[in-house]
Structures are given as structure tokens and as C-alpha cells.
Design a protein around this motif. Structure first.
Motif, short mmCIF file in Angstrom:
data_model
loop_
_atom_site.label_atom_id
_atom_site.label_comp_id
_atom_site.label_asym_id
_atom_site.label_seq_id
_atom_site.Cartn_x
_atom_site.Cartn_y
_atom_site.Cartn_z
N GLU A 1 44.92 36.58 14.01
CA GLU A 1 44.58 37.46 12.45
C GLU A 1 45.87 37.32 11.91
O GLU A 1 45.75 37.24 10.69
CB GLU A 1 44.11 38.69 12.92
CG GLU A 1 42.49 38.76 13.36
CD GLU A 1 41.95 40.17 13.88
OE1 GLU A 1 42.85 41.13 13.26
OE2 GLU A 1 41.09 40.07 14.43
N TRP A 2 46.90 37.74 12.49
CA TRP A 2 48.43 37.88 11.73
C TRP A 2 48.56 36.39 11.05
O TRP A 2 48.98 36.36 9.86
CB TRP A 2 49.26 38.27 12.37
CG TRP A 2 49.36 39.93 12.99
CD1 TRP A 2 48.69 40.97 12.28
CD2 TRP A 2 49.94 40.32 14.11
NE1 TRP A 2 48.84 41.93 12.92
CE2 TRP A 2 49.50 41.81 14.17
CE3 TRP A 2 50.73 40.04 15.15
CZ2 TRP A 2 50.02 42.71 14.87
CZ3 TRP A 2 50.87 40.81 16.13
CH2 TRP A 2 50.63 41.99 15.86
N GLY A 3 48.37 35.28 11.74
CA GLY A 3 48.50 34.19 11.21
C GLY A 3 47.88 33.83 9.95
O GLY A 3 48.18 33.20 9.13
N ALA B 1 49.25 33.24 6.24
CA ALA B 1 48.79 32.33 5.46
C ALA B 1 48.48 32.16 3.97
O ALA B 1 48.51 31.52 3.10
CB ALA B 1 47.81 31.24 6.06
N LEU B 2 47.75 33.65 3.93
CA LEU B 2 47.25 33.98 2.54
C LEU B 2 48.24 34.73 1.93
O LEU B 2 48.51 34.28 0.43
CB LEU B 2 46.08 35.04 2.82
CG LEU B 2 44.47 34.45 3.44
CD1 LEU B 2 43.68 35.38 3.51
CD2 LEU B 2 44.10 33.31 2.31
N GLY C 1 51.68 34.83 2.65
CA GLY C 1 53.05 34.23 2.51
C GLY C 1 53.44 33.23 1.21
O GLY C 1 54.51 33.61 0.85
N PRO C 2 52.39 32.46 0.78
CA PRO C 2 53.05 31.86 -0.29
C PRO C 2 53.28 32.70 -1.51
O PRO C 2 53.84 32.24 -2.30
CB PRO C 2 51.68 30.79 -0.73
CG PRO C 2 50.94 30.88 0.62
CD PRO C 2 51.37 31.96 1.39
N ARG C 3 52.68 33.88 -1.80
CA ARG C 3 52.83 34.69 -2.63
C ARG C 3 54.36 35.34 -2.97
O ARG C 3 54.74 35.69 -3.60
CB ARG C 3 51.97 35.91 -2.71
CG ARG C 3 50.62 35.47 -2.98
CD ARG C 3 49.77 36.70 -3.05
NE ARG C 3 48.46 36.18 -2.78
CZ ARG C 3 47.40 37.13 -2.20
NH1 ARG C 3 47.82 38.44 -2.36
NH2 ARG C 3 46.29 36.78 -1.76
N TRP C 4 54.91 35.03 -1.72
CA TRP C 4 56.38 35.51 -1.36
C TRP C 4 57.41 34.97 -2.06
O TRP C 4 58.63 35.11 -2.17
CB TRP C 4 56.70 35.85 -0.03
CG TRP C 4 56.02 37.12 0.49
CD1 TRP C 4 54.77 37.50 0.63
CD2 TRP C 4 56.78 38.19 1.09
NE1 TRP C 4 54.46 38.56 1.08
CE2 TRP C 4 55.73 39.19 1.33
CE3 TRP C 4 57.91 38.47 1.21
CZ2 TRP C 4 55.93 40.35 2.09
CZ3 TRP C 4 58.14 39.94 1.70
CH2 TRP C 4 57.23 40.87 2.05
N GLY C 5 56.98 33.72 -2.65
CA GLY C 5 57.91 32.75 -3.42
C GLY C 5 58.69 31.81 -2.82
O GLY C 5 57.86 31.07 -2.11
#
Length: 195
Positions: free
Chosen positions: A178-180, A184-185, A187-191
Motif C-alpha cells: 500500500e505504501w508503494g 507511486a501516486l 512521489g512524482p509531485r515532489w519535484g
């Protein structure tokens, strides 16, 4: 000192407190831990007591059904040797005795060493007149029943703790997955990613 106990209590009961970060798996794990400990304590005690009582009944039945009888040795027994050392200076010999129904019987059993043919020896027979081992004495039977009961309690404890560990491992694997998925949702928003 009170603050230390309070902090420990809060840490120990964290799965039971209302918390917006508490997941469904945390609640399941809390109930699982409670169930495992309950089964270990109560189930282990019951399994140990029931098994010890059953073993004690078996030993008592053996004492009631087995009786000593005098028998006559039909052949000389050898002197004590290294071959008989492990049996407490006893050797196999053929003996003759009278069964409870009055018939004369012959059989092989362990008797003392260095005895002459015709010597009188004590053997143990069951209620049908068959040769059997000497029954376990009361004190030895109580000790053995206690060890058997403790073994049953430990076996149940091991099975319950093992099953609980497997379920907790599966819960951990599910939480990691679940954490993975969440990472994945998010993580990409962090830059910019390094590496």
C-alpha cells in the motif's frame, strides 16, 4: 516515574486509540495480538492441565491393571556385562508363571543378571496374564504428567505464536505494498528526482 508508565501505556495501546493515521490493518493487528496472547495464556493453561490430567489417568489405569507375580526362571542368566549395562544390569530370560485364570504361561522378559535356573523372580502381568512392564510409580507418574502437560502447553503456544507471526508478516507485506502504491501516486509531485 508516573510519566514513564503513562508513556509506556500510550505506546503499548497505540493501536486502540482513535487516530486519523490509524489504518484498518492496524486495528486487525491489534485484535490479532490480543487474540494470540489470550490463546497463549488461557489456551496454554487449559491444554497443559487437560493433557497432564489425561496422562495421570493413563498412569493410574496402568497401576490398577498391572500386577506383580512370582515366576520361575527357566535358564541361567548371564553375569553382568557391558551388553546389559544400559538396562541396569538386567538380561532377557525365559520365565514361567501362573496367569489369573490359573493357566501356566511361559514368556521372555527382563530379569536380574547372574541368576540360576529355578530362581524365583518378580514379573509384571496385565489383567489377562500377559507379560508387561512395571507400571510407573505415583511420584514418577506425576512428574511425567507434568512434563507432558507442559509440552502440550508449549506446543500450543508455539503453534499460536507461529500462526500469529505469519498473519502479522502478511499484514506487513500488505502495508508495504500500500505504501508503494501511495508513493507511486505522491512521489512524482515532489519535484525533481535525484539519482
Amino acid at each position: 516515574m508516573r510519566e514513564g508508565k503513562s508513556a509506556r501505556r500510550r505506546r503499548w495501546l497505540w493501536r486502540w486509540r482513535s487516530n486519523p493515521l490509524r489504518r484498518h490493518d492496524d486495528i486487525v493487528e491489534a485484535w490479532l495480538v490480543l487474540g494470540v496472547w489470550t490463546l497463549v495464556v488461557l489456551g496454554g493453561a487449559v491444554a497443559g492441565l487437560v493433557t497432564a490430567h489425561a496422562a495421570d489417568e493413563v498412569f493410574a489405569r496402568q497401576r490398577a491393571e498391572r500386577h506383580p507375580v512370582r515366576a520361575v526362571l527357566l535358564a541361567d542368566t548371564p553375569a553382568s556385562t557391558l551388553a546389559t549395562w544400559g538396562r541396569g544390569d538386567r538380561a532377557w530370560a525365559t520365565v514361567r508363571w501362573t496367569a489369573p485364570d490359573g493357566t501356566t504361561r511361559t514368556g521372555r522378559t527382563l530379569v536380574g543378571t547372574d541368576l540360576a535356573a529355578g530362581a524365583s523372580v518378580t514379573i509384571w502381568q496385565d489383567q489377562h496374564g500377559g507379560l508387561t512392564d512395571r507400571p510407573t510409580g505415583r511420584t514418577e507418574a506425576s512428574l511425567e504428567a507434568g512434563f507432558v502437560g507442559a509440552g502440550a502447553a508449549l506446543a500450543l503456544t508455539g503453534a499460536v505464536v507461529g500462526a500469529g507471526a505469519v498473519v502479522r508478516w502478511r499484514l506487513d507485506r500488505r502495508r508495504i505494498d500500500e505504501w508503494g502504491r501511495e508513493w507511486a501516486l505522491v512521489g512524482p509531485r515532489w519535484g525533481h528526482k535525484t539519482g
